[in-house]
Design an enzyme around this catalytic site. Structure first.
Site, PDB file in Angstrom:
ATOM      1  N   GLU A 168       0.806  -1.228   0.000  1.00  0.00           N
ATOM      2  CA  GLU A 168       0.000   0.000   0.000  1.00  0.00           C
ATOM      3  C   GLU A 168       0.836   1.275   0.000  1.00  0.00           C
ATOM      4  O   GLU A 168       0.526   2.230  -0.713  1.00  0.00           O
ATOM      5  CB  GLU A 168      -0.941   0.022   1.222  1.00  0.00           C
ATOM      6  CG  GLU A 168      -2.107  -0.941   1.149  1.00  0.00           C
ATOM      7  CD  GLU A 168      -1.750  -2.355   1.575  1.00  0.00           C
ATOM      8  OE1 GLU A 168      -0.607  -2.574   2.032  1.00  0.00           O
ATOM      9  OE2 GLU A 168      -2.610  -3.246   1.447  1.00  0.00           O
ATOM     10  N   HIS A 176      -9.423  -4.565  11.462  1.00  0.00           N
ATOM     11  CA  HIS A 176     -10.179  -4.431  10.212  1.00  0.00           C
ATOM     12  C   HIS A 176     -11.467  -3.632  10.383  1.00  0.00           C
ATOM     13  O   HIS A 176     -12.314  -3.650   9.505  1.00  0.00           O
ATOM     14  CB  HIS A 176     -10.528  -5.816   9.644  1.00  0.00           C
ATOM     15  CG  HIS A 176      -9.383  -6.506   8.975  1.00  0.00           C
ATOM     16  ND1 HIS A 176      -8.276  -6.945   9.668  1.00  0.00           N
ATOM     17  CD2 HIS A 176      -9.151  -6.822   7.682  1.00  0.00           C
ATOM     18  CE1 HIS A 176      -7.432  -7.513   8.821  1.00  0.00           C
ATOM     19  NE2 HIS A 176      -7.934  -7.444   7.620  1.00  0.00           N
TER      20      HIS A 176
END
Lengths: 466, 336
Positions: A200, A269
């Site tokens: 990322e 998450h």
């Protein structure tokens, strides 16, 4: 003309220092880069190098002198062909000169003190909400999921502008980890639908560079949780560079992906980044609830010449909404939507928080309480006027979001309402938020950690003193 | 001054040598002046001088063509001058004035020029590496043969995003020359104490990126290696790594007491390896220029630098209204 060597500032905070040691004496020749003295600053002992070449004509400040102000002449340098006789009166006595320098310094400070303070923000104007409809009355509507709406928005924009491309993990051959990029590889090919490695930080930076290079990247994060690895590129590179370059280097890029809690995926998450990114000047932040807004706002985001944070929600992906059938349908940024008009209380929310807000409004209506529900849609720029006009009408406000409570969007709205509509409030604003805990895994605890319709109703009851 | 050993007679014209001499001298004199203005309190904050490393940017710029891009970290003044940015605008940015490249809003570490394809000036170590690869991706996407010079230091070479970028650049054959300016110290930590491999360019091998080490104190060596790297990228063969072994004479920033290396070490480099002295000797020995010719160049550069300092002092501070400009690009679309 002889050159005065001045006491140097050797750190960003140094105002005075000790001339610890001279390494040259009168009559010595110095070249650029030669160490002339050791100077103790507020941080360390530093070596002071010569800039110009010449001969030391006179030492004005003896070694061991403490509290020598920055810019006081400490020595005189003679150029080729000059002699000590050339040293003028101005630098003949260290004391007199440094007194003069002190005056100069205090002048400088004074003029700095005179600078007018700049207002932190312009004076608050009377709210003027834009109540225009998002599409003309009578427009044909079609049922569509949020997932389909995001997909078609990107496809339309990629057909429109060949500089638009998408990159991210599993966006191409896998057809999207959440099937958002379905069919895009087939239509646009691998040049414009780029599978990235799981990296990322790197691909966010590559996206920003590509935007500076004239492209319009859509960077998909599989979830916004993973964008934590990339947040430096988003903030330091994408958001700040236009300012730091004096307007030369805008960054037309969309960072998008699912945000906030899904279901049973626990703390790493499950996090809502609305308040995080809304904090940053230079970014635009969008968090749609409905499919129509997802489509119209994403198309605006792709066309916007600035970096846009587009926060989606996994649970909303599968929900269906009415979407107008129009050739080129966009929703402008900074325009909230009154999802449900009402008179007794204003409920402000965005994204999946709207689920609780609307459900609460339905239940409250059964009890005779008329709630006005506002969907902010964009968080930066934020449509303060619509919120304020509503609160001035209902005199009460509850905010709803899934993010953490400290420094939440609700906190910010509460502050703005207090500043600009204090006299209209009949009760303190209440913020319904996620709890101040990392998201637990256990089903019962997870439910408790999120806000709920019940909490929104309780808050409304409180602000309406029921 | 001890003579440097030149291994072979350089195949280079007098004009070229003079240009290198002039360009490197401009960087050095400019940086000395910047150091002086910092000492006078006219430049604030952090100020990282490029003195000693001049051959790196001048050698590589000699291989660049119109439309090629460059991006670097915070020790960026040399890159800007070498790619043709106006010394006045650079110095005025250092003093935080409206005449600066960023209107005084960026400072030493954050300067840009669209016109000269200089994309900064970045203060976060390693962050400019993926950004540079992104610029290269844009050129590849548009189908031209431009290359991007992505400069970073031996310190940045330990950042994770550098290797994320190596991987993608190799995978996608991006036209980027990664220039590792190895000046042997990451702030105050020597390469030996921070870096597991003595030759950083070899790290590219893991990704299939060719690379080599270059004597960064020799502008001709830099140019020769740069030309090879650029040709590789322009051909579409993907990225290339140049590890340019160089040395900074000054501290990491202006407030560096430099206790991590000896004065003798610095002096030895200055005496034996100085890049400007090298070209000066080539010019004199090859009878391409006389002492008088070089003095004239020195004078010319001194004037340019003094003019930039005067401009930087006289240029006004930015108008207070500038506080609120350039936060966003204005959206001029009709349907916005």
């Amino acid at each position: 003309m002889p050159t005065e060597i001045l006491m140097p500032a050797l750190s960003p905070t140094m105002e005075e220092g000790t001339l610890a040691k001279w390494l040259v004496k009168e009559g010595d020749t110095v070249n650029s880069g030669d160490i002339m003295a050791e100077i103790e600053t507020d941080k360390a002992t530093m070596e002071f190098e010569a800039v110009d070449e010449g001969t030391i004509g006179k030492i004005l400040i003896e070694e061991g002198t403490e509290g020598v102000k920055v810019n006081t002449p400490i020595a005189v340098l003679l150029e080729e062909g000059e002699s000590a006789d050339d040293i003028g009166e101005s630098s003949s006595g260290g004391g007199a000169t440094s007194a003069k320098e002190d005056d100069d310094n205090s002048d400088g400070d004074e003029s700095r003190g005179k600078a007018e303070p700049v207002a932190a923000s312009p004076a608050a104007p009377v709210p003027q909400p834009d109540a225009s409809p998002d599409w003309p009355e009578g427009t044909e509507m079609q049922n569509m999921t949020v997932r389909e709406a995001i997909n078609i928005a990107m496809i339309e924009e990629m057909r429109n502008d060949e500089n638009v491309f998408i990159m991210g993990e599993e966006v191409a051959e896998y057809q999207g980890a959440y099937k958002i990029t379905q069919n895009m590889l087939d239509e646009f090919g691998a040049k414009r639908v780029i599978d990235t490695p799981i990296t990322e930080h790197g691909f966010a930076g590559i996206g920003v560079g590509a935007a500076w290079g004239g492209l319009k990247p859509i960077v998909e994060f599989m979830t916004w949780n993973f964008a934590m690895q990339a947040i430096d590129q988003i903030i330091n590179s994408a958001a700040k560079t236009n300012y730091m370059s004096g307007g030369q280097l805008g960054c037309s890029i969309v960072f998008r992906g699912p945000n906030g809690a899904a279901a049973r995926v626990a703390a790493q998450h499950s996090q809502d980044y609305a308040a995080w990114y809304s904090h940053v000047p230079g970014l635009k932040v969008v968090q749609p609830y409905s499919a129509a807004d997802a489509k119209g706002l994403l198309k605006s985001a792709i066309r916007d010449p600035n970096p846009v944070i587009f926060l989606e929600n996994e649970i909303l992906y599968g929900r269906s909404f009415e979407v107008p059938v129009l050739d080129d349908f966009t929703i402008p940024f900074g325009k909230a939507r009154i999802a449900r008009p009402g008179d007794d209380v204003t409920i402000v929310s965005f994204g999946i928080g709207m689920t609780y807000a609307l459900e609460a409004a339905d239940k409250l209506a059964e009890e005779g309480v008329s709630a006005e529900v506002i969907d902010l849609r964009t968080l930066r720029p934020l449509d303060y006027d619509t919120v304020l006009a509503s609160v001035m009408k209902t005199n009460r406000c509850v905010t709803v979001e899934e993010g953490f409570p400290v420094a939440s969007m609700g906190n910010h709205l509460s502050a703005v309402i207090m500043e600009r509509a204090f006299d209209y409030l009949d009760a303190p604003v209440i913020n319904c938020t996620g709890k101040d805990v990392p998201m637990p895994y256990a089903a019962n605890l997870e439910k408790l950690a999120l806000t709920s319709t019940k909490e929104v109703i309780e808050a409304v009851n409180k602000v309406t003193y029921r | 001054m001890a003579a440097r050993k030149t291994t072979k007679k350089p195949n280079v014209s007098a004009d070229e040598l003079k240009k290198y001499y002039r360009d490197m001298l401009l960087v050095r004199r400019f940086e000395e002046k910047a150091g002086q203005l910092y000492g006078m309190g006219l430049i604030g904050g952090f100020c990282h001088l490029y003195i000693g490393q001049e051959a790196v940017v001048v050698g590589l710029e000699a291989t660049a063509e119109e439309g090629d891009k460059r991006i670097t970290t915070y020790r960026d003044h040399g890159h800007m001058l070498a790619c043709g940015m106006d010394p006045d605008g650079v110095m005025a940015e250092l003093t935080g004035r409206e005449g600066g490249y960023s209107k005084g809003k960026g400072g030493s570490m954050h300067m840009f020029s669209r016109e000269k394809d200089f994309y900064g000036g970045h203060g976060i170590v390693g962050a400019n590496v993926p950004l540079g690869a992104g610029l290269a991706l844009a050129d590849q996407y548009k189908g031209n043969d431009r290359v991007t010079f992505t400069y970073f230091g031996d310190g940045a070479a330990n950042q994770g995003q550098v290797y994320e970028t190596f991987n993608m650049a190799a995978l996608w054959k991006l036209p980027v020359v990664f220039v590792i300016e190895n000046n042997q110290y990451a702030m105050g930590t020597s390469q030996k104490r921070s870096t597991s491999t003595p030759d950083i360019y070899t790290r590219g091998e893991a990704f299939g990126i060719p690379g080599e080490a270059v004597d960064g104190m020799d502008v001709l060596a830099v140019k020769e290696a740069g030309a090879k790297a650029v040709a590789h990228c322009r051909k579409g063969d993907g990225p290339y790594i140049l590890e340019v072994k160089t040395y900074r004479y000054r501290g990491h920033s202006m407030s560096d007491p430099a206790k991590y290396r000896t004065r003798e070490e610095v002096q030895k480099m200055r005496d034996e390896k100085d890049c400007i002295e090298h070209v000066r000797e080539l010019l004199l020995e090859g009878k391409h220029a006389s002492e008088e010719d070089l003095k004239a160049i020195d004078k010319e550069i001194k004037d340019v630098v003094n003019k930039s300092a005067d401009f930087a002092k006289e240029s006004a501070e930015p108008d207070v209204s500038e506080l609120w400009t350039d936060i966003y690009v204005e959206d001029t679309r009709e349907d916005a």
